[in-house]
Motif scaffolding. Structure first.
Motif, mmCIF file in Angstrom:
data_model
loop_
_atom_site.group_PDB
_atom_site.id
_atom_site.type_symbol
_atom_site.label_atom_id
_atom_site.label_comp_id
_atom_site.label_asym_id
_atom_site.label_seq_id
_atom_site.Cartn_x
_atom_site.Cartn_y
_atom_site.Cartn_z
ATOM 1 N N ASP A 1 0.810 -1.222 0.000
ATOM 2 C CA ASP A 1 0.000 0.000 0.000
ATOM 3 C C ASP A 1 0.845 1.274 0.000
ATOM 4 N N GLY A 2 1.834 1.337 -0.881
ATOM 5 C CA GLY A 2 2.666 2.536 -1.012
ATOM 6 C C GLY A 2 3.838 2.603 -0.058
ATOM 7 N N HIS A 3 3.979 1.632 0.832
ATOM 8 C CA HIS A 3 5.100 1.582 1.765
ATOM 9 C C HIS A 3 6.087 0.512 1.299
ATOM 10 N N THR A 4 7.377 0.761 1.496
ATOM 11 C CA THR A 4 8.404 -0.219 1.165
ATOM 12 C C THR A 4 9.314 -0.373 2.366
ATOM 13 N N ARG A 5 9.566 -1.631 2.762
ATOM 14 C CA ARG A 5 10.425 -1.922 3.899
ATOM 15 C C ARG A 5 11.404 -3.018 3.516
ATOM 16 N N PRO A 6 12.683 -2.858 3.880
ATOM 17 C CA PRO A 6 13.629 -3.965 3.676
ATOM 18 C C PRO A 6 13.352 -5.054 4.710
ATOM 19 N N ILE A 7 13.556 -6.309 4.314
ATOM 20 C CA ILE A 7 13.399 -7.436 5.231
ATOM 21 C C ILE A 7 14.615 -8.344 5.112
ATOM 22 N N GLY A 8 14.951 -8.996 6.208
ATOM 23 C CA GLY A 8 16.080 -9.915 6.226
ATOM 24 C C GLY A 8 15.919 -10.932 7.340
ATOM 25 N N PRO A 9 16.896 -11.838 7.477
ATOM 26 C CA PRO A 9 16.802 -12.917 8.464
ATOM 27 C C PRO A 9 16.462 -12.391 9.860
ATOM 28 N N GLY A 10 15.472 -13.037 10.470
ATOM 29 C CA GLY A 10 15.044 -12.655 11.810
ATOM 30 C C GLY A 10 13.926 -11.633 11.828
ATOM 31 N N ASP A 11 13.606 -11.034 10.676
ATOM 32 C CA ASP A 11 12.512 -10.060 10.635
ATOM 33 C C ASP A 11 11.169 -10.769 10.561
ATOM 34 N N VAL A 12 10.167 -10.123 11.150
ATOM 35 C CA VAL A 12 8.782 -10.578 11.068
ATOM 36 C C VAL A 12 7.997 -9.460 10.387
ATOM 37 N N LEU A 13 7.397 -9.781 9.262
ATOM 38 C CA LEU A 13 6.598 -8.829 8.493
ATOM 39 C C LEU A 13 5.134 -9.210 8.659
ATOM 40 N N VAL A 14 4.311 -8.268 9.113
ATOM 41 C CA VAL A 14 2.885 -8.521 9.301
ATOM 42 C C VAL A 14 2.114 -7.611 8.354
ATOM 43 N N LEU A 15 1.295 -8.243 7.499
ATOM 44 C CA LEU A 15 0.480 -7.511 6.537
ATOM 45 C C LEU A 15 -0.984 -7.651 6.926
ATOM 46 N N PRO A 16 -1.667 -6.529 7.152
ATOM 47 C CA PRO A 16 -3.054 -6.588 7.620
ATOM 48 C C PRO A 16 -4.008 -7.030 6.508
ATOM 49 N N PRO A 17 -5.195 -7.490 6.911
ATOM 50 C CA PRO A 17 -6.202 -7.850 5.911
ATOM 51 C C PRO A 17 -6.453 -6.683 4.958
ATOM 52 N N GLY A 18 -6.574 -7.018 3.665
ATOM 53 C CA GLY A 18 -6.888 -6.013 2.662
ATOM 54 C C GLY A 18 -5.696 -5.281 2.080
ATOM 55 N N SER A 19 -4.517 -5.423 2.665
ATOM 56 C CA SER A 19 -3.359 -4.718 2.108
ATOM 57 C C SER A 19 -3.017 -5.306 0.739
ATOM 58 N N VAL A 20 -2.636 -4.450 -0.197
ATOM 59 C CA VAL A 20 -2.146 -4.898 -1.501
ATOM 60 C C VAL A 20 -0.632 -4.915 -1.380
ATOM 61 N N HIS A 21 -0.037 -6.097 -1.562
ATOM 62 C CA HIS A 21 1.371 -6.249 -1.233
ATOM 63 C C HIS A 21 2.094 -7.184 -2.202
ATOM 64 N N ARG A 22 3.417 -7.114 -2.126
ATOM 65 C CA ARG A 22 4.294 -8.049 -2.833
ATOM 66 C C ARG A 22 5.658 -7.984 -2.176
ATOM 67 N N ILE A 23 6.416 -9.058 -2.312
ATOM 68 C CA ILE A 23 7.778 -9.124 -1.795
ATOM 69 C C ILE A 23 8.700 -9.437 -2.965
ATOM 70 N N VAL A 24 9.829 -8.738 -3.013
ATOM 71 C CA VAL A 24 10.827 -8.934 -4.060
ATOM 72 C C VAL A 24 12.115 -9.423 -3.401
ATOM 73 N N ASN A 25 12.687 -10.506 -3.917
ATOM 74 C CA ASN A 25 13.961 -11.021 -3.409
ATOM 75 C C ASN A 25 15.078 -10.117 -3.915
#
Length: 158
Positions: free
Chosen positions: A80-104
């Motif tokens: 939903d217009g936000h971008t966050r880096p993720i890596g080992p040990g991170d927990v990403l929580v996406l709420p219901p209805g969010s439009v999302h994708r993850i890129v390696n």
């Protein structure tokens, strides 16, 4: 009949019997359902593997919260217009209805997560309708090493 007799027994599935799928044939993400409605759970737990540079298309789950625990690799989570880096040990929580994708973004390495979809809302069935993609020895090693509480990847040999 006692109350204890009405409780089904635990389900044990060897990792060698876990099957990965792609939701569609050209996807760069493989998903292996570890537990879900078929095992009596209202939530689904998935082992997800993004190929180097891989991503899933933007997607949304109207009634489900999706939680990713990053095991190995790095990525960018877009929601939903936000971008966050993720890596080992991170927990990403996406709420219901969010439009999302993850890129390696791990370069030549795969990105691995354990993902929980709660409630399932058809997620396991969607995955398992897709073409079989399989798990290779590298995938199984990441899952085994992290399940055992050891660090996976090159750092484990240090």
């Amino acid at each position: 009949m006692s109350a204890a007799a009405a409780v089904p027994p635990p389900v044990v599935q060897p990792l060698a019997e876990v099957t990965a799928h792609r939701i569609s044939p050209t996807d760069t993400v493989r998903l292996a359902v570890l537990s879900g409605p078929a095992q009596g759970s209202p939530a689904t737990v998935v082992f997800e593997i993004w190929e180097p540079g891989g991503s899933q298309p933007p997607n949304s789950h109207p009634v489900s919260t999706e939680t990713f625990v990053v095991l190995v690799g790095t990525g960018l989570a877009h929601s939903d217009g936000h971008t966050r880096p993720i890596g080992p040990g991170d927990v990403l929580v996406l709420p219901p209805g969010s439009v999302h994708r993850i890129v390696n973004t791990s370069g030549t390495e795969r990105l691995y997560t354990i993902t929980v979809m709660a409630p399932d809302d058809g997620f396991a069935a969607l995955i398992e309708r897709g073409p079989v993609a399989g798990l290779d020895p590298e995938d199984l090693a990441v899952l085994r090493e992290n399940a055992a509480g050891r660090q996976a990847g090159p750092e484990a040999s240090s």
